[in-house]
Structures are given as structure tokens and as C-alpha cells.
Design an enzyme around this catalytic site. Structure first.
Site, PDB file in Angstrom:
ATOM      1  N   ASP A 306       0.858  -1.174   0.000  1.00  0.00           N
ATOM      2  CA  ASP A 306       0.000   0.000   0.000  1.00  0.00           C
ATOM      3  C   ASP A 306       0.903   1.236   0.000  1.00  0.00           C
ATOM      4  O   ASP A 306       2.138   1.145   0.096  1.00  0.00           O
ATOM      5  CB  ASP A 306      -0.938  -0.009   1.213  1.00  0.00           C
ATOM      6  CG  ASP A 306      -2.234   0.756   0.960  1.00  0.00           C
ATOM      7  OD1 ASP A 306      -2.214   1.689   0.122  1.00  0.00           O
ATOM      8  OD2 ASP A 306      -3.247   0.443   1.588  1.00  0.00           O
ATOM      9  N   GLU A 512     -11.176   6.519   4.468  1.00  0.00           N
ATOM     10  CA  GLU A 512     -10.401   5.756   5.448  1.00  0.00           C
ATOM     11  C   GLU A 512     -10.226   6.437   6.800  1.00  0.00           C
ATOM     12  O   GLU A 512     -11.223   6.760   7.442  1.00  0.00           O
ATOM     13  CB  GLU A 512      -9.084   5.243   4.865  1.00  0.00           C
ATOM     14  CG  GLU A 512      -8.272   6.173   4.005  1.00  0.00           C
ATOM     15  CD  GLU A 512      -7.136   5.443   3.321  1.00  0.00           C
ATOM     16  OE1 GLU A 512      -6.266   4.909   4.013  1.00  0.00           O
ATOM     17  OE2 GLU A 512      -7.112   5.408   2.067  1.00  0.00           O
TER      18      GLU A 512
END
Length: 627
Positions: A306, A512
């Protein structure tokens, strides 16, 4: 002896082209894939291999950087575009300029450009924005999700981009998690079904194809990325990037099943989760990345970190980059999303190789996987973006699919205060109707996070679409007066003689970590708007939110209640069902709690006491009131 000389001469001639240059097997699409891979790998220097394993942000991806560091991949981080409201032509020109730089290197290995197209091509102005995954989970329609994947692939390819960081196949077990709307469901079986988006994005893998081998069917499809491996939806208290506490059986039974399906369907890449499993960072987990995903599941695509994912192996973040790089690559990560400090990455990587800490065999495995995807998707034969696809962005056919997805995603939670007296469907012919609420005329809130910008954008100027208010005006009878007041007071409501009201409230945009919430309340002044309007007029409340929110205190006052999730640009899909052109069919993809004190609470739990259970959803027939 003469025969032997003739044979050698024939071989030499075969190994040379007509213009005297060397015949390169890796550039010949007629050669078997493994022959091309072996040939190219055998020609690569260490610097070229390290470069292939690097992914950098487009802002720093100059021709010089791409050529000097042999960079293998470029990305657009959230919201990163070549210009505000950039048209397809500008995107294609940008990607092609980078591609020309990559192809001018000694071996001419093309880059693979990636972007987060997570609910349509959501960074691009005028693109079709589909409902976020939680809404798609409510449709219960994998075939529809597959069509969404195909439409998204065309819009992504229209900008010259061949790779998307999607789908998110997290199994969200706690709605307090700020990424819960990126999850199709709390139920792994629903998430499994929705992996049909992968053949939509990549193309349908043939039945006799080897399982686990990446597959992309040409220039109108894109490489997909299953994320975030594994357990990202099960973190403690729903806190993003937190620790998922469960035994191996729990991991395998809840969080892993969608990955079996993604791998079988030929997904090209898998992104590692920021989260931990029982205290071990996933970016450092050799057992799950290498022993399980690569060896047991026989995944043959590449594993990507990520964004700055390896940096977060340490606490504080980035305190020992060389250790983080070593740990991540030895765990099994093949491509590092750097995305800026490529010189530090290169220096640290070289140091680790010189000290025999990272073996060449691990590097070769990583590069082989990356090149396998590039060969499979045809990047060596067709490296450049196609200007002829520009009209795919936001085209009507795609918007029609999105509108269908919206109406199928709507979950009718209540219809009438008394049995046998439903409010929905609403009459199109009325004297005067009230539309209220902060989410009724806000395309940004309707689309949610990951739209144009990472955290989303409030207002109606972010892209092209239809708000709920606009959809209502386009649907009702020409003689019906539509009055919009975001938060009307009681005097205005009582004095205006409205036939009924549509109240759209919910959440404001987030993504998020910024979306992590311990209280899950409707954004102000939503509760006041519900109280003021529904006390005096028959009202349908449309909840525009990325997850279940606290609604129990208001349900009795509401005549009809619809969960619309984050529907995207096509607001007409909501009015399709509200006014009875289509019936309500959606079912809750996740449990709707009474109180946040119950969380986490999922179907099958021993003390399951929801406001609305998993799978709940009232239905209506087109043009008719429901019972």
C-alpha cells in the site's frame, strides 16, 4: 563437418533480424510466456530489476527519473490528475510521454500505470461514478457488478491507464471503520459473489486456464488489484490500520474467502493491508504473503504494497527505512509503492543486496511476477494509450448502468406508520412537495469519498451528475411545485401546505482514517431536519451514508425510510424507486444496529439484536403501494 557449419550458420541467421539487430525472444509475442520471461530476466541488470519493483507518483515521474532508475510503475495517488478537470486527451498524453521514456531504455520495458478507480474512474472529471461497494452489495446482483467492472475498465483505458487498484474485497465487520463503504458486506459469501467485478475489469478467463495465473483480455480491459490482504475489515474497534485479533480459523473463514475467488478469476495483483494480524504487520507477514498466498493459493500475479506501506512497518513510521524495505521484500512484496523517495529506495535496496540480505532469487521472483502481468496484458505490444476511447468517459450507456445499480441498491427499511398504509411509491402529481436535508442537493456528499479528491468534495462543481433534488424535479409532474429548503424551520413547514416531504440526510464525505467514527451519528443538522419536517408532514427519509448510522431515535417519527448508501452521480436511480417506476428490491448487506454500544455486531453473533437484520429489505411493485 560441412553440415555442422551450415547448421551453425542457419542458427546465426535465425538469431538475427534482417537489419542485423539481435533477435529478442522477449519482444516476440509468438513465443511462449515463460520463454519471454526467461529471456528478458536473463538480460536484466540488478539496477533494472530493482527499478521494475518500484512504483512512484506521477508528479515526480519525469523522463529522466524513469530512464535513469528504470522505474517499472507509476501511480496517481488519490486526487492526482495532470490538471483540474483534465480531459482524456491530457491524461493519455501524460501517460504516453512516460511510456516513451520507459521504452527508450536499453531493454524498453513498458511501465504499468495504476490508479484508484474504486467506484468508476473516480479521479477523472465527467467520469461515471457508480455506487460505492456497500451499495453494490445491497443489489445482490453479481452480473450487474461485472458490467460495472467492464464499464469502468473502458473509462480507465480512455485515459491511457491500464491498471486499477480495485476491487476492495474487505469483509467489514465493524461499521465504525472509515473504509466500510468500500466493503460489499459483512458476510464473506456476499463479498465472494461480488468478485465478479474482476472478470468485468480484466475479461473472462478461459475455463482451461491455469488457476492463479493473471489474465487481462487486451486493450479494452485493465489489470485489477484485490485489496487489502488480509483482515483489513476486522480491526479492533473498526480503527483503520489497526490490529485484527482472530485465530487462523477466523481469518480463513471470514476474511480470506474472497481472495480464493479473486485468485481463481485471474486477478493480476494483490495489495497488502496496512493492518496487523494478531500484532504482526501484514506488510511484514512472510507466512501469509509467501507461504499462503503465493505458495498455497498458487497466486502468480504480483503483490504490491500500500501507499508507503513498508514505511509503516516501524514505529514511528519510516524510522528505519532499510529495515522496513528488507522486511517487506523478504516477506514477499514484489512492488513497492514508494511513492516519492525513489533515491532512498534504490540506495537501501542496493545496500541490502550487497550485504547478501536480499537474495537475487527473491528479486527474480518479484520481477518475474511483474513482467508476467505486463506480458499477459499485452503492454509490450500495445504500450500506448488510445485516444479513440475518449468518448467512453461518462457515456450514457455507463450512466444507465450506474442508474440501474442505484435503484437496485436502495434498501427500503420502513414504508408507512401503520400496516396497510404505505407511503411509497410517492405520487408524481402533487400540488407542492418539500425537499429538505443537507444531502438532497450535494453531489459531493452523494458520491462520497474517493471522488475527484481522496476525501471527496462537497458541493455540485466536482463533476457531472444529477443530485437527488435534480432527479426529483425531473421526475414529478410538470405542474408540481418542488420547494427546496436545506433545514426548514417549523413555521415555514406548517404554513406552506406541502403534500409530502423528501428528507435527504446522512454523512458528509470522508475516506479511510478520517472516516473512522465511534458515534456514527447523522451529520448536523440532519437530526433536527428530520424532527422538524417529519413531525408536521408525511415524510420519506433518504439516508445517504457509507454505512448504517444511528437512526433508531427517529424511526417512529418517519413515515418511510430508505437506505441509499453512497449512490454516485446518477441520482435518478433514487427517484426511479421513490416514485414507483421500479420497485424496491435491495437487501441490507450489513446489520443495522440499534446503538453503537452493540458494536461490533454481525449476523450469526450469539447476542444478535439489530434494529434491522442482515438481509432485511421491504419490497414494492412498480407503480403500486407495498404492504
Amino acid at each position: 563437418m560441412e553440415t555442422a557449419h551450415i547448421f551453425i550458420l542457419v542458427v546465426i541467421l535465425f538469431m538475427s533480424s534482417t537489419d542485423g539487430t539481435e533477435y529478442l525472444k522477449y519482444k516476440d509475442p509468438k513465443q511462449p510466456l515463460n520463454v519471454r520471461l526467461d529471456d528478458l530476466l536473463s538480460r536484466m541488470t540488478l539496477a533494472e530489476k530493482i527499478g521494475q519493483m518500484a512504483q512512484i507518483e506521477r508528479k515526480i515521474a519525469s523522463s529522466e527519473v524513469l530512464k535513469n532508475y528504470f522505474i517499472g510503475s507509476v501511480l496517481s495517488e488519490p486526487g492526482s490528475a495532470p490538471a483540474p478537470q483534465a480531459p482524456a486527451k491530457l491524461w493519455v498524453e501524460m501517460v504516453n510521454e512516460m511510456q516513451r521514456a520507459a521504452l527508450s531504455t536499453r531493454l524498453g520495458i513498458p511501465i504499468i500505470y495504476g490508479i484508484d478507480a474504486v467506484h468508476g474512474h473516480n479521479t477523472v472529471y465527467k467520469a461515471t461514478i457508480f455506487p460505492h461497494n456497500i451499495g453494490l452489495g445491497a443489489t445482490g446482483d453479481p452480473a450487474l457488478v461485472k458490467r460495472i467492472g467492464a464499464a469502468t475498465a473502458l473509462e480507465v483505458r480512455a485515459t491511457g491507464i491500464p491498471y486499477t487498484f480495485a476491487p476492495c474485497i474487505a469483509v467489514c465487520r465493524d461499521p465504525r471503520w472509515g473504509r466500510c463503504y468500500e466493503s460489499y458486506s459483512e458476510d464473506p459469501k456476499v463479498v465472494e459473489q461480488m468478485t465478479e467485478i474482476i472478470p468485468g475489469l480484466q475479461g473472462e478467463i478461459s475455463e482451461n486456464s491455469l488457476k492463479g495465473v493473471p489474465f487481462v483480455a487486451g486493450k479494452r480491459k485493465v489489470a485489477a488489484c484485490a485489496k487489502h490482504f488480509v483482515g483489513d475489515g476486522g480491526t479492533h474497534l473498526g480503527i483503520n490500520e489497526n490490529n485484527t485479533i482472530t485465530n487462523f480459523h477466523g481469518l480463513l473463514s471470514v476474511h480470506m474467502p474472497p481472495y480464493y475467488h479473486a485468485v481463481i478469476k485471474g486477478v493480476s495483483s494483490v495489495m497488502v493491508s496496512y493492518s496487523s494480524w494478531n500484532g504482526v504487520k501484514m506488510h511484514a507477514n512472510h507466512y501469509l504473503l509467501t507461504d499462503f498466498l503465493k505458495n498455497k493459493l498458487r497466486f502468480r500475479g504480483f503483490i504490491i504494497s500500500d501507499y508507503q506501506g513498508i514505511d509503516r512497518i516501524t514505529t514511528p513510521v519510516g524510522v528505519n527505512y532499510t529495515f522496513s524495505l528488507q522486511t517487506g521484500i523478504l516477506a514477499g512484496i514484489d512492488m513497492i509503492m514508494i511513492p516519492y523517495n525513489y533515491s532512498r529506495y534504490t540506495e537501501s535496496f542496493n545496500e541490502l543486496v550487497q550485504k547478501n540480505i536480499i537474495p537475487i532469487s527473491r528479486i527474480d521472483d518479484a520481477v518475474r511476477r511483474i513482467l508476467r502481468v505486463k506480458f499477459t496484458m499485452g503492454l509490450f505490444e500495445s504500450p500506448f494509450g488510445d485516444h479513440s476511447l475518449a468518448n467512453e468517459i461518462g457515456k450514457q450507456e455507463h450512466r444507465d448502468i450506474a442508474r440501474e445499480a442505484v435503484r437496485k441498491s436502495l434498501v427500503l427499511l420502513k414504508n408507512g406508520k401503520s400496516y396497510g398504509e404505505p407511503l411509497l411509491p410517492l405520487p408524481k402529481k402533487a400540488k407542492k412537495i418539500l425537499v429538505a436535508g443537507s444531502n438532497a442537493d450535494n453531489l459531493g456528499y452523494q458520491c462520497g469519498g474517493w471522488t475527484i479528491q481522496w476525501q471527496g468534495v462537497s458541493g455540485n462543481n466536482l463533476t457531472i451528475g444529477t443530485t437527488l433534488l435534480g432527479a426529483i424535479k425531473a421526475t414529478v409532474n410538470a405542474g408540481t411545485e418542488v420547494v427546496y429548503s436545506e433545514n426548514p424551520d417549523e413555521h415555514f413547514i406548517k404554513s406552506s401546505e406541502f403534500s409530502y416531504a423528501i428528507v435527504a440526510v446522512g454523512e458528509h464525505s470522508y475516506a479511510e482514517t478520517f472516516g473512522d467514527s465511534m458515534n456514527l451519528t447523522i451529520a448536523d443538522p440532519g437530526p433536527t431536519t428530520i424532527e422538524n419536517v417529519c413531525r408536521h408532514i408525511k415524510c420519506v427519509v433518504v439516508l445517504i451514508s457509507g454505512r448504517p448510522v444511528v437512526i433508531e431515535p427517529y424511526v417512529e417519527k418517519i413515515d418511510a425510510l430508505v437506505a441509499a448508501w453512497l449512490p454516485g452521480t446518477e441520482g435518478r436511480g433514487i427517484t426511479d424507486a421513490l416514485f414507483g417506476d421500479y420497485g424496491f428490491t435491495g437487501k441490507l448487506p450489513r446489520t443495522w444496529f440499534k446503538s453503537v454500544d452493540q458494536l461490533p455486531m454481525n449476523v450469526g453473533d450469539p447476542h444478535y439484536d439489530p434494529l434491522f437484520p442482515f438481509g432485511f429489505g421491504l419490497t414494492t411493485e412498480p407503480g403500486k403501494k407495498s404492504n
